[in-house]
Design a protein around this motif. Structure first.
Motif, mmCIF file in Angstrom:
data_model
loop_
_atom_site.group_PDB
_atom_site.id
_atom_site.type_symbol
_atom_site.label_atom_id
_atom_site.label_comp_id
_atom_site.label_asym_id
_atom_site.label_seq_id
_atom_site.Cartn_x
_atom_site.Cartn_y
_atom_site.Cartn_z
ATOM 1 N N LEU A 291 48.423 52.309 27.032
ATOM 2 C CA LEU A 291 48.381 53.277 27.226
ATOM 3 C C LEU A 291 50.072 53.515 28.322
ATOM 4 O O LEU A 291 51.202 54.041 27.414
ATOM 5 N N GLY A 292 49.723 52.776 29.037
ATOM 6 C CA GLY A 292 51.174 52.653 30.051
ATOM 7 C C GLY A 292 52.316 51.909 30.057
ATOM 8 O O GLY A 292 53.164 51.565 29.756
ATOM 9 N N ALA A 293 51.639 51.011 28.149
ATOM 10 C CA ALA A 293 52.963 50.291 28.166
ATOM 11 C C ALA A 293 53.990 50.627 28.002
ATOM 12 O O ALA A 293 54.501 51.361 27.261
ATOM 13 N N GLY A 294 55.706 49.745 28.313
ATOM 14 C CA GLY A 294 57.271 49.981 28.038
ATOM 15 C C GLY A 294 57.484 49.859 26.933
ATOM 16 O O GLY A 294 56.344 48.966 26.571
ATOM 17 N N VAL A 295 58.195 51.467 25.976
ATOM 18 C CA VAL A 295 57.820 50.626 24.542
ATOM 19 C C VAL A 295 59.682 51.059 24.354
ATOM 20 O O VAL A 295 59.964 50.975 22.898
ATOM 21 N N ASP B 69 65.307 57.595 30.488
ATOM 22 C CA ASP B 69 63.977 57.109 31.132
ATOM 23 C C ASP B 69 62.935 56.044 30.252
ATOM 24 O O ASP B 69 63.068 55.845 29.321
ATOM 25 N N GLN B 70 62.382 55.446 31.229
ATOM 26 C CA GLN B 70 61.245 54.488 29.856
ATOM 27 C C GLN B 70 60.518 55.081 29.003
ATOM 28 O O GLN B 70 59.835 56.127 29.801
ATOM 29 N N GLN B 71 60.010 54.419 27.833
ATOM 30 C CA GLN B 71 59.141 55.594 27.119
ATOM 31 C C GLN B 71 58.212 54.710 27.228
ATOM 32 O O GLN B 71 57.889 53.232 26.995
#
Ligand SMILES: O=P(O)(O)OC[C@H]1O[C@](O)(COP(=O)(O)O)[C@@H](O)[C@@H]1O
Ligand SMILES: [Mg+2]
Ligand SMILES: [Mg+2]
Length: 336
Positions: free
Chosen positions: A44-48, A55-57
């Motif tokens: 769930l916390g992986a950067g996409v 901001d990084q999503q």
């Protein structure tokens, strides 16, 4: 008492907003389940990617945004303004509402099992004017609220008539009304600020924090405690429950001149809630509720919490320069 499959008591929810609140409640309970499963449901916390704000999503940011937009399509939400979308999206051309949302607040905490949330704000839509539906005074909001995904999951919301809380009951999957008149307690001696930015703050903010850090030996003659969760929703929930003050001021880092938090879908709805609970919410000086954003993703300095504490921050901003930069012992004005 009127009830639905989603809420056990709908008496505080205006009838024309009920379908919207139900859509938020349904997605909120789905997200609650997803968050509780953590890595069992994927990373769930992986950067996409990156949103317009730079901001990084994270995977969960995007998942939450898509789920809310999809569920709200069948309600009277015409315009949807999300932290995760560059522009306002038209959902239902026949709808009459504008809904602004931070689908997943506190996303740096997804992977570390700390409370995260969703923040939402509802306006009457302006016909044919997607941006103008949100770039207007915060006190025109019809509704402001958040969902907190923590040890317990709550919806905390105002429709301009006090603040109500609904707790999610995992056994029945219904949101149960548990509080009808939230009040921000006055007495807490707790402050929340990201102190790693100390060197970037203005002299007035430094003076305010210095005086609390000096505790019993400083001009305030009392000790204070500090908290920083880095989830606005979690900080708000704590302040709603036991008082205190939150500050995210502007500072001298590039891009942080007006702090970090966004007016439309973070500060305006939290300010509405806090005022409805008897607290105060400002940009460090003036009420957030009488201000409006110039752009969808515009930032604003944000200070909120127990009313007297927030008023004190404004008083520090008004101090003459020599008083602000004096050693705290000289700030006689702020003794006790
Ligand atoms: O990392 P910092 O600078 O302390 O900022 C923390 C703040 O940023 C936020 O995480 C921003 O929210 P998002 O996770 O929605 O981007 C707030 O919840 C929190 O108050
Ligand atoms: Mg946020
Ligand atoms: Mg967010």
């Amino acid at each position: 008492m009127s009830t639905t499959d989603v809420f056990d008591d709908t008496s505080h929810i205006p009838a024309d907003l009920l379908p919207v609140m139900e859509a938020l409640g349904v997605v909120g309970r789905d997200l609650c389940r997803t968050i509780k499963r953590g890595p069992l449901g994927g990373s769930l916390g992986a950067g996409v990617g990156e949103n317009l704000g730079g901001d990084q999503q994270k995977a969960l940011d995007v998942m939450a945004d898509e789920a809310f937009a999809e569920a709200l399509k069948t309600t009277s939400v015409r315009y949807y303004a999300s932290e995760e979308q560059d522009e306002v999206v038209e959902l239902n051309p026949k709808g009459h509402l504008g809904l602004a949302i931070d689908p997943l607040d506190g996303s740096s905490n997804i992977d570390v099992n700390v409370s995260i949330g969703t923040i939402f704000s509802i306006f009457e839509a302006k016909d044919g004017d997607p941006d103008g539906s949100f770039l207007r005074p915060a006190d025109e909001q019809l509704c402001g609220g958040y969902i907190i995904y923590g040890p317990q999951t709550y919806i905390v919301v105002t429709f301009g008539n006090g603040v109500q809380s609904y707790i999610f009951d995992p056994d029945t999957t219904v949101w149960k009304l548990v509080e009808t008149e939230h009040k921000v307690p006055e007495k807490a001696r707790e402050f929340a600020i990201n102190a790693s930015n100390y060197r970037h703050w203005s002299p007035a903010i430094r003076a305010y924090i210095d005086d609390m850090l000096a505790g019993e030996t400083g001009p305030r003659d009392q000790n204070f405690n500090m908290r920083w969760v880095a989830s606005l929703v979690a900080e708000t929930h704590r302040i709603m429950s036991r008082g205190g003050i939150f500050l995210y001021p502007g500072d001298d880092r590039t891009g942080y001149e007006r702090g970090r938090l966004r007016m439309v879908y973070e500060c305006a709805p939290i300010a509405f809630l806090i005022e409805q609970a008897g607290g105060r919410a400002t940009d460090g000086h003036d009420r957030i509720m009488s201000q409006q954003a110039k752009e969808l993703h515009a930032r604003t300095p944000f200070v909120f919490g127990s009313a007297d504490k927030v008023a004190r921050v404004a008083a520090y901003q008004d101090l003459p320069t020599d008083e602000v930069s004096a050693l705290f012992g000289n700030r006689g004005l702020f003794r006790a």
